[in-house]
Design a protein around this motif. Sequence first.
Motif, PDB file in Angstrom:
ATOM      1  N   ARG A 298      -4.364  -5.943   0.617  1.00  0.00           N
ATOM      2  CA  ARG A 298      -4.733  -4.907  -0.363  1.00  0.00           C
ATOM      3  C   ARG A 298      -4.630  -3.537   0.279  1.00  0.00           C
ATOM      4  N   GLN A 299      -4.225  -2.567  -0.498  1.00  0.00           N
ATOM      5  CA  GLN A 299      -4.176  -1.201   0.045  1.00  0.00           C
ATOM      6  C   GLN A 299      -5.506  -0.475  -0.117  1.00  0.00           C
ATOM      7  N   GLY A 300      -6.351  -0.935  -1.063  1.00  0.00           N
ATOM      8  CA  GLY A 300      -7.552  -0.148  -1.366  1.00  0.00           C
ATOM      9  C   GLY A 300      -7.112   1.011  -2.224  1.00  0.00           C
ATOM     10  N   ASP A 301      -7.402   2.218  -1.818  1.00  0.00           N
ATOM     11  CA  ASP A 301      -6.947   3.369  -2.596  1.00  0.00           C
ATOM     12  C   ASP A 301      -5.460   3.599  -2.353  1.00  0.00           C
ATOM     13  N   PRO A 302      -4.694   3.872  -3.407  1.00  0.00           N
ATOM     14  CA  PRO A 302      -3.276   4.167  -3.203  1.00  0.00           C
ATOM     15  C   PRO A 302      -3.096   5.571  -2.615  1.00  0.00           C
ATOM     16  N   LYS A 303      -3.189   5.647  -1.291  1.00  0.00           N
ATOM     17  CA  LYS A 303      -3.141   6.967  -0.641  1.00  0.00           C
ATOM     18  C   LYS A 303      -1.746   7.321  -0.157  1.00  0.00           C
ATOM     19  N   GLY A 304      -0.754   6.709  -0.744  1.00  0.00           N
ATOM     20  CA  GLY A 304       0.622   7.066  -0.403  1.00  0.00           C
ATOM     21  C   GLY A 304       1.383   5.929   0.266  1.00  0.00           C
ATOM     22  N   LEU A 305       2.716   6.075   0.264  1.00  0.00           N
ATOM     23  CA  LEU A 305       3.579   5.021   0.802  1.00  0.00           C
ATOM     24  C   LEU A 305       3.319   4.793   2.295  1.00  0.00           C
ATOM     25  N   GLY A 306       3.095   5.880   3.041  1.00  0.00           N
ATOM     26  CA  GLY A 306       2.827   5.746   4.476  1.00  0.00           C
ATOM     27  C   GLY A 306       1.562   4.931   4.710  1.00  0.00           C
ATOM     28  N   HIS A 307       0.552   5.183   3.907  1.00  0.00           N
ATOM     29  CA  HIS A 307      -0.713   4.464   3.988  1.00  0.00           C
ATOM     30  C   HIS A 307      -0.502   2.984   3.664  1.00  0.00           C
ATOM     31  N   ALA A 308       0.333   2.709   2.659  1.00  0.00           N
ATOM     32  CA  ALA A 308       0.627   1.319   2.278  1.00  0.00           C
ATOM     33  C   ALA A 308       1.319   0.589   3.438  1.00  0.00           C
ATOM     34  N   VAL A 309       2.270   1.260   4.072  1.00  0.00           N
ATOM     35  CA  VAL A 309       3.008   0.626   5.177  1.00  0.00           C
ATOM     36  C   VAL A 309       2.068   0.362   6.354  1.00  0.00           C
TER      37      VAL A 309
ATOM     38  N   LEU B 224      10.888  -2.794   1.829  1.00  0.00           N
ATOM     39  CA  LEU B 224      11.663  -2.717   0.586  1.00  0.00           C
ATOM     40  C   LEU B 224      10.711  -2.261  -0.517  1.00  0.00           C
ATOM     41  N   LEU B 225      10.988  -1.157  -1.142  1.00  0.00           N
ATOM     42  CA  LEU B 225      10.084  -0.701  -2.200  1.00  0.00           C
ATOM     43  C   LEU B 225      10.192  -1.630  -3.411  1.00  0.00           C
ATOM     44  N   GLY B 226       9.017  -1.982  -3.933  1.00  0.00           N
ATOM     45  CA  GLY B 226       8.948  -3.010  -4.959  1.00  0.00           C
ATOM     46  C   GLY B 226       9.498  -2.618  -6.315  1.00  0.00           C
ATOM     47  N   ASP B 227       9.822  -1.336  -6.503  1.00  0.00           N
ATOM     48  CA  ASP B 227      10.355  -0.925  -7.806  1.00  0.00           C
ATOM     49  C   ASP B 227      11.808  -0.464  -7.695  1.00  0.00           C
TER      50      ASP B 227
ATOM     51  N   ILE C 297       6.689  -5.316   1.372  1.00  0.00           N
ATOM     52  CA  ILE C 297       7.010  -4.746   0.059  1.00  0.00           C
ATOM     53  C   ILE C 297       5.781  -4.024  -0.494  1.00  0.00           C
ATOM     54  N   PRO C 298       5.772  -2.699  -0.423  1.00  0.00           N
ATOM     55  CA  PRO C 298       4.658  -1.953  -1.013  1.00  0.00           C
ATOM     56  C   PRO C 298       4.740  -2.031  -2.541  1.00  0.00           C
ATOM     57  N   ALA C 299       3.667  -2.460  -3.156  1.00  0.00           N
ATOM     58  CA  ALA C 299       3.635  -2.577  -4.623  1.00  0.00           C
ATOM     59  C   ALA C 299       2.244  -2.214  -5.129  1.00  0.00           C
ATOM     60  N   ALA C 300       1.684  -1.166  -4.535  1.00  0.00           N
ATOM     61  CA  ALA C 300       0.302  -0.807  -4.866  1.00  0.00           C
ATOM     62  C   ALA C 300       0.196   0.537  -5.572  1.00  0.00           C
ATOM     63  N   GLY C 301       1.335   1.120  -5.924  1.00  0.00           N
ATOM     64  CA  GLY C 301       1.307   2.432  -6.589  1.00  0.00           C
ATOM     65  C   GLY C 301       0.706   2.314  -7.983  1.00  0.00           C
ATOM     66  N   LEU C 302       0.336   3.441  -8.543  1.00  0.00           N
ATOM     67  CA  LEU C 302      -0.323   3.428  -9.861  1.00  0.00           C
ATOM     68  C   LEU C 302       0.673   3.316 -11.013  1.00  0.00           C
ATOM     69  N   GLY C 303       1.929   3.638 -10.735  1.00  0.00           N
ATOM     70  CA  GLY C 303       2.957   3.531 -11.773  1.00  0.00           C
ATOM     71  C   GLY C 303       2.662   4.384 -12.987  1.00  0.00           C
ATOM     72  N   THR C 304       2.203   5.608 -12.747  1.00  0.00           N
ATOM     73  CA  THR C 304       1.757   6.448 -13.874  1.00  0.00           C
ATOM     74  C   THR C 304       2.893   6.827 -14.819  1.00  0.00           C
ATOM     75  N   ARG C 305       4.128   6.841 -14.302  1.00  0.00           N
ATOM     76  CA  ARG C 305       5.240   7.222 -15.179  1.00  0.00           C
ATOM     77  C   ARG C 305       5.461   6.197 -16.286  1.00  0.00           C
ATOM     78  N   PHE C 306       4.892   5.015 -16.095  1.00  0.00           N
ATOM     79  CA  PHE C 306       5.104   3.948 -17.069  1.00  0.00           C
ATOM     80  C   PHE C 306       3.880   3.643 -17.919  1.00  0.00           C
TER      81      PHE C 306
ATOM     82  N   PRO D   2       0.993  -4.227 -12.746  1.00  0.00           N
ATOM     83  CA  PRO D   2       1.780  -3.383 -11.838  1.00  0.00           C
ATOM     84  C   PRO D   2       3.185  -3.147 -12.389  1.00  0.00           C
ATOM     85  N   LYS D   3       3.738  -1.962 -12.116  1.00  0.00           N
ATOM     86  CA  LYS D   3       5.081  -1.672 -12.650  1.00  0.00           C
ATOM     87  C   LYS D   3       6.117  -2.614 -12.053  1.00  0.00           C
ATOM     88  N   GLU D   4       5.816  -3.156 -10.873  1.00  0.00           N
ATOM     89  CA  GLU D   4       6.746  -4.079 -10.227  1.00  0.00           C
ATOM     90  C   GLU D   4       6.905  -5.380 -11.016  1.00  0.00           C
ATOM     91  N   MET D   5       5.990  -5.613 -11.985  1.00  0.00           N
ATOM     92  CA  MET D   5       6.088  -6.823 -12.807  1.00  0.00           C
ATOM     93  C   MET D   5       6.853  -6.582 -14.110  1.00  0.00           C
TER      94      MET D   5
HETATM   95  P1  UTP Z   1       6.140   5.640  -6.215  1.00  0.00           P
HETATM   96  O1  UTP Z   1       5.753   7.011  -5.861  1.00  0.00           O
HETATM   97  O2  UTP Z   1       7.385   5.422  -6.993  1.00  0.00           O
HETATM   98  O3  UTP Z   1       4.962   4.865  -6.978  1.00  0.00           O
HETATM   99  O4  UTP Z   1       6.151   4.761  -4.908  1.00  0.00           O
HETATM  100  P2  UTP Z   1       3.835   5.326  -7.943  1.00  0.00           P
HETATM  101  O5  UTP Z   1       2.925   6.312  -7.297  1.00  0.00           O
HETATM  102  O6  UTP Z   1       3.230   4.053  -8.441  1.00  0.00           O
HETATM  103  O7  UTP Z   1       4.664   5.997  -9.122  1.00  0.00           O
HETATM  104  P3  UTP Z   1       4.228   6.952 -10.322  1.00  0.00           P
HETATM  105  O8  UTP Z   1       4.853   8.265  -9.969  1.00  0.00           O
HETATM  106  O9  UTP Z   1       2.727   6.990 -10.423  1.00  0.00           O
HETATM  107  O10 UTP Z   1       4.867   6.352 -11.547  1.00  0.00           O
HETATM  108  C1  UTP Z   1       7.225   3.945  -4.464  1.00  0.00           C
HETATM  109  C2  UTP Z   1       6.726   2.556  -4.063  1.00  0.00           C
HETATM  110  O11 UTP Z   1       5.638   2.624  -3.156  1.00  0.00           O
HETATM  111  C3  UTP Z   1       4.510   1.927  -3.649  1.00  0.00           C
HETATM  112  C4  UTP Z   1       4.750   1.797  -5.162  1.00  0.00           C
HETATM  113  O12 UTP Z   1       4.099   0.649  -5.675  1.00  0.00           O
HETATM  114  C5  UTP Z   1       6.249   1.743  -5.264  1.00  0.00           C
HETATM  115  O13 UTP Z   1       6.734   0.420  -5.107  1.00  0.00           O
HETATM  116  N1  UTP Z   1       3.280   2.665  -3.310  1.00  0.00           N
HETATM  117  C6  UTP Z   1       3.168   3.990  -3.572  1.00  0.00           C
HETATM  118  C7  UTP Z   1       2.230   1.985  -2.727  1.00  0.00           C
HETATM  119  O14 UTP Z   1       2.316   0.766  -2.477  1.00  0.00           O
HETATM  120  N2  UTP Z   1       1.094   2.665  -2.420  1.00  0.00           N
HETATM  121  C8  UTP Z   1       0.948   3.993  -2.686  1.00  0.00           C
HETATM  122  O15 UTP Z   1      -0.122   4.552  -2.373  1.00  0.00           O
HETATM  123  C9  UTP Z   1       2.019   4.675  -3.269  1.00  0.00           C
END
Ligand code: UTP
Length: 320
Positions: A104-115, A130-133, A10-19, A27-30
């Motif tokens: 830990r993902q370290g820098d959030p460099k994208g979903l592929g990087h997280a996987v 399964l995406l955490g959001d 479950i990737p949950a390391a995104g920045l969640g900037t939309r929120f 984390p937005k997943e919380m």
């Molecule tokens: P999103 O693109 O929706 O997440 O990634 P984000 O970047 O946090 O969103 P915004 O646009 O800034 O609001 C979908 C899923 O992949 C994870 C996110 O946590 C989310 O569950 N993700 C995304 C990572 O784990 N690492 C990343 O580098 C990017």
Amino acid sequence: MANHVTKAVIPAAGLGTRFLPATKAMPKEMLPVVDKPAIQYVVEEAVAAGLHDVLMVTGRNKNALENHFDRNAELEDTLEKKGDTDRLQKVNYSTSLADLHYVRQGDPKGLGHAVLRAKMHVGREPFAVLLGDDIIDSRDDLLQHMLDVQHRYNATVVALMDVPRESIHLYGAAAIEETGDDDVVRITGLVEKPDADKAPSNYAIIGRYVLRPEVFDVLERTEPGRGGEIQLTDALQSMAQAPDWTGGVYGVVFRGRRYDTGDRLDYIKAIVQLAVDREDLGPELRPWLKDFADGLHDEPREILDEMPTDAADAPEDVNR
Ligand code: UTP
């Protein structure tokens, strides 16, 4: 039949900037969806499909995630002393839900990087992501069906939804061929967030995948793509084009209820849709909601500011 897949990531390391600012320190997943954090629905879904070994890919602010699935002795003690067994059960349930691991993902460099961060934990076997959001309604089957399809085709499987053309730019879009199997298509190509006029179809990838381990080999060679991030969609595109050694990519078309809690509007809709069907909240919420909707106008009568006027006018560097 026991599943051949046992692990969920479950990737949950995104920045969640939309929120922001809600996700500044959390984390937005919380974020709670009614009374459970979004991530708990996702872990429950994995467990319901028999995937008890769950690896969470976390980023900064990971503490809230780990704490949620860990014991809280003080809280348990207080509830026990009060004799509040109902709430105690709820607290204990999230603690014993799954066999949870964290990386830990370290820098959030994208979903592929997280996987890719899951490589060591997963090893050389197929696994679910399964995406955490992204919440799939527990009344609608998706993941188990995807696991079955993965087994049948020995391929990588993604979940697809038919979305309106004007929304396709928000997703990875798939070019598909029919398989003759109901709800299962073969994916011949994928494009991440295409413009509507360039999208190969209205089939959008949603946040469920069952991946063959070859995805790690592909991800290691995948260059940053859209937004400078390592895109899982780009790796899947390579896999779709090299079926000889990757097994190819198939899509399961999902027609059930899905809630994208990473998007503010969808998040609000998710809470309403889930709460109206709840035994404890629905009976009071439904009539209130009907009344409220009856009194709604197309335009708000009075605009509610996002930020108080003073805060909006504040200088950028408040620490000077
Ligand atoms: P999103 O693109 O929706 O997440 O990634 P984000 O970047 O946090 O969103 P915004 O646009 O800034 O609001 C979908 C899923 O992949 C994870 C996110 O946590 C989310 O569950 N993700 C995304 C990572 O784990 N690492 C990343 O580098 C990017």
